[in-house]
Design an enzyme around this catalytic site. Sequence first.
Site, short mmCIF file in Angstrom:
data_model
loop_
_atom_site.label_atom_id
_atom_site.label_comp_id
_atom_site.label_asym_id
_atom_site.label_seq_id
_atom_site.Cartn_x
_atom_site.Cartn_y
_atom_site.Cartn_z
N ARG A 105 0.88 -1.18 0.14
CA ARG A 105 0.04 -0.06 -0.02
C ARG A 105 0.90 1.34 -0.10
O ARG A 105 1.56 1.36 0.90
CB ARG A 105 -0.73 -0.11 1.20
CG ARG A 105 -1.63 1.20 1.50
CD ARG A 105 -3.00 1.17 2.22
NE ARG A 105 -4.00 0.68 1.76
CZ ARG A 105 -5.35 0.50 2.17
NH1 ARG A 105 -5.46 0.95 3.20
NH2 ARG A 105 -6.04 0.03 1.41
N HIS A 132 -6.79 0.86 -6.83
CA HIS A 132 -7.23 0.03 -5.96
C HIS A 132 -7.53 -1.29 -6.26
O HIS A 132 -8.96 -1.88 -6.29
CB HIS A 132 -8.19 0.66 -4.83
CG HIS A 132 -7.96 -0.19 -3.40
ND1 HIS A 132 -7.40 -1.35 -3.12
CD2 HIS A 132 -8.83 0.17 -2.47
CE1 HIS A 132 -7.59 -1.48 -1.90
NE2 HIS A 132 -8.54 -0.69 -1.36
N GLN A 135 -9.60 -4.20 -4.30
CA GLN A 135 -11.05 -3.65 -3.83
C GLN A 135 -11.96 -3.99 -5.12
O GLN A 135 -13.02 -4.58 -4.64
CB GLN A 135 -11.14 -2.16 -3.69
CG GLN A 135 -12.52 -1.70 -3.20
CD GLN A 135 -12.85 -2.23 -1.96
OE1 GLN A 135 -12.12 -2.18 -0.89
NE2 GLN A 135 -13.82 -2.94 -1.73
N ASP A 220 -17.25 6.62 -2.81
CA ASP A 220 -16.00 6.38 -1.74
C ASP A 220 -15.95 7.99 -1.01
O ASP A 220 -16.52 8.86 -1.30
CB ASP A 220 -15.12 6.23 -2.70
CG ASP A 220 -13.56 5.68 -1.77
OD1 ASP A 220 -13.72 5.57 -0.70
OD2 ASP A 220 -12.50 5.84 -2.36
N CYS A 260 -16.49 1.05 -0.52
CA CYS A 260 -15.31 0.22 -0.03
C CYS A 260 -14.91 0.22 1.28
O CYS A 260 -14.20 -0.55 1.90
CB CYS A 260 -13.84 0.69 -0.87
SG CYS A 260 -13.38 2.42 -0.58
N ARG A 288 -12.92 -9.20 0.49
CA ARG A 288 -11.64 -8.65 0.16
C ARG A 288 -10.57 -10.06 0.54
O ARG A 288 -9.78 -10.30 -0.15
CB ARG A 288 -11.45 -7.66 1.10
CG ARG A 288 -11.82 -6.46 0.95
CD ARG A 288 -11.26 -5.68 -0.55
NE ARG A 288 -9.99 -5.51 -0.44
CZ ARG A 288 -9.27 -4.41 -0.02
NH1 ARG A 288 -9.70 -3.54 0.58
NH2 ARG A 288 -7.99 -4.68 0.12
N1 NVA Z 1 -10.27 6.49 -1.74
C1 NVA Z 1 -9.85 6.23 -0.37
C2 NVA Z 1 -9.90 4.70 -0.42
C3 NVA Z 1 -9.61 3.96 0.95
C4 NVA Z 1 -9.83 2.48 1.05
C5 NVA Z 1 -8.33 6.48 -0.15
O1 NVA Z 1 -7.50 6.33 -0.95
O2 NVA Z 1 -8.24 7.03 0.94
N1 CP Z 2 -11.35 -0.69 1.71
C1 CP Z 2 -10.15 -0.62 2.32
O1 CP Z 2 -9.17 -0.70 1.36
O2 CP Z 2 -10.05 -0.50 3.30
P1 CP Z 2 -8.69 -0.35 4.54
O3 CP Z 2 -8.19 0.93 4.10
O4 CP Z 2 -9.17 -0.34 5.71
O5 CP Z 2 -7.59 -1.44 4.07
#
Ligand code: NVA
Ligand code: CP
Length: 310
Positions: A105, A132, A135, A220, A260, A288
């Site tokens: 990540r 992502h 997801q 989102d 998500c 997931r």
């Molecule tokens: N768009 C959000 C998704 C979190 C799972 C982010 O990048 O923070």
């Molecule tokens: N949806 C998702 O990726 O959640 P987290 O940020 O908790 O991993």
Amino acid sequence: MNAPRHCLTLLDLSGEELHALLQRAIELKQQHRNGQPHLLLPQKTLGMIFEKASTRTRVSFEAGMVQLGGHALFLSPRDTQLGRGEPVADTARVLSRMVDGVMIRAREHSMVEEFAAHSAVPVINGLTDLYHPCQLLADLQTWLEHRGSIAGRSVAWVGDGNNVCHSWINASARLGFELRVATPPGYEPEQTVIDAAGAAVTLLHEPREAVDGADLVVTDVWTSMGQEEENAKRLRDFAGFQVDEALMATAAPDALFMHCLPAHRGEEVSAGVLEGPHSVVWDEAENRMHAQKALLEFLMARGGEVKSET
Ligand code: NVA
Ligand code: CP
């Protein structure tokens, strides 16, 4: 040595592979529910690098690896030399000699690309500023379980044209569904992402135009991780983009709602929609784990070939 297959975006999988992988995810979910052991990655290790916070991604990969008979290592830049400036390329070459796969990540998508370019083991994108894909594996599995094939159906994205939206664009190119994206002006998804996917996406600035008769409504957060200093401006700019009961009522009567998570009730979604009859957000979160187990098997046990048992 052959270069390993990676999953940095959904476009790294063909439509056929994606279909097979989703079927496999459903099989693995059933096996898990039945208590049937499926030790497909015995003694394999997944390194997990997190430059940003996570609940679902960390727990789903970690629990998933245990269920597959392997082990996952949580690596925070706060505790590793990566956070003290050791080059990504060096870290990739070192980890590759010890672990069997790496999930990352990252703040910047270019980091996972650089890591993958120097990695001898499969690399999985667990969210970047641009995409992502994991997801989407879960979301597509969730649609498949509730509604069957998504080909030819209409999906409305309401809100920020962000990383998750970009992965929906890739999914639409791979699986052939209509995607209507409604964002405030200035928050559209990146044109380079649309062009790279070759997706036929309709870009709109009116949530109702996107949601009108849609089979699935997705949103989102308005402020993604790393954008916190823009929060006040975003709250103003996204006014009118909340997915609430009135907006959901304009979708198809049996429309599903996805998010998500984490969700901000009262911002991008009303509490009523999130907890209401259209919402499948808890299935998405659970899936997931199942979808990523299928991906881990695909990349780490089958060298990039999916085989379904059914
Ligand atoms: N768009 C959000 C998704 C979190 C799972 C982010 O990048 O923070
Ligand atoms: N949806 C998702 O990726 O959640 P987290 O940020 O908790 O991993």
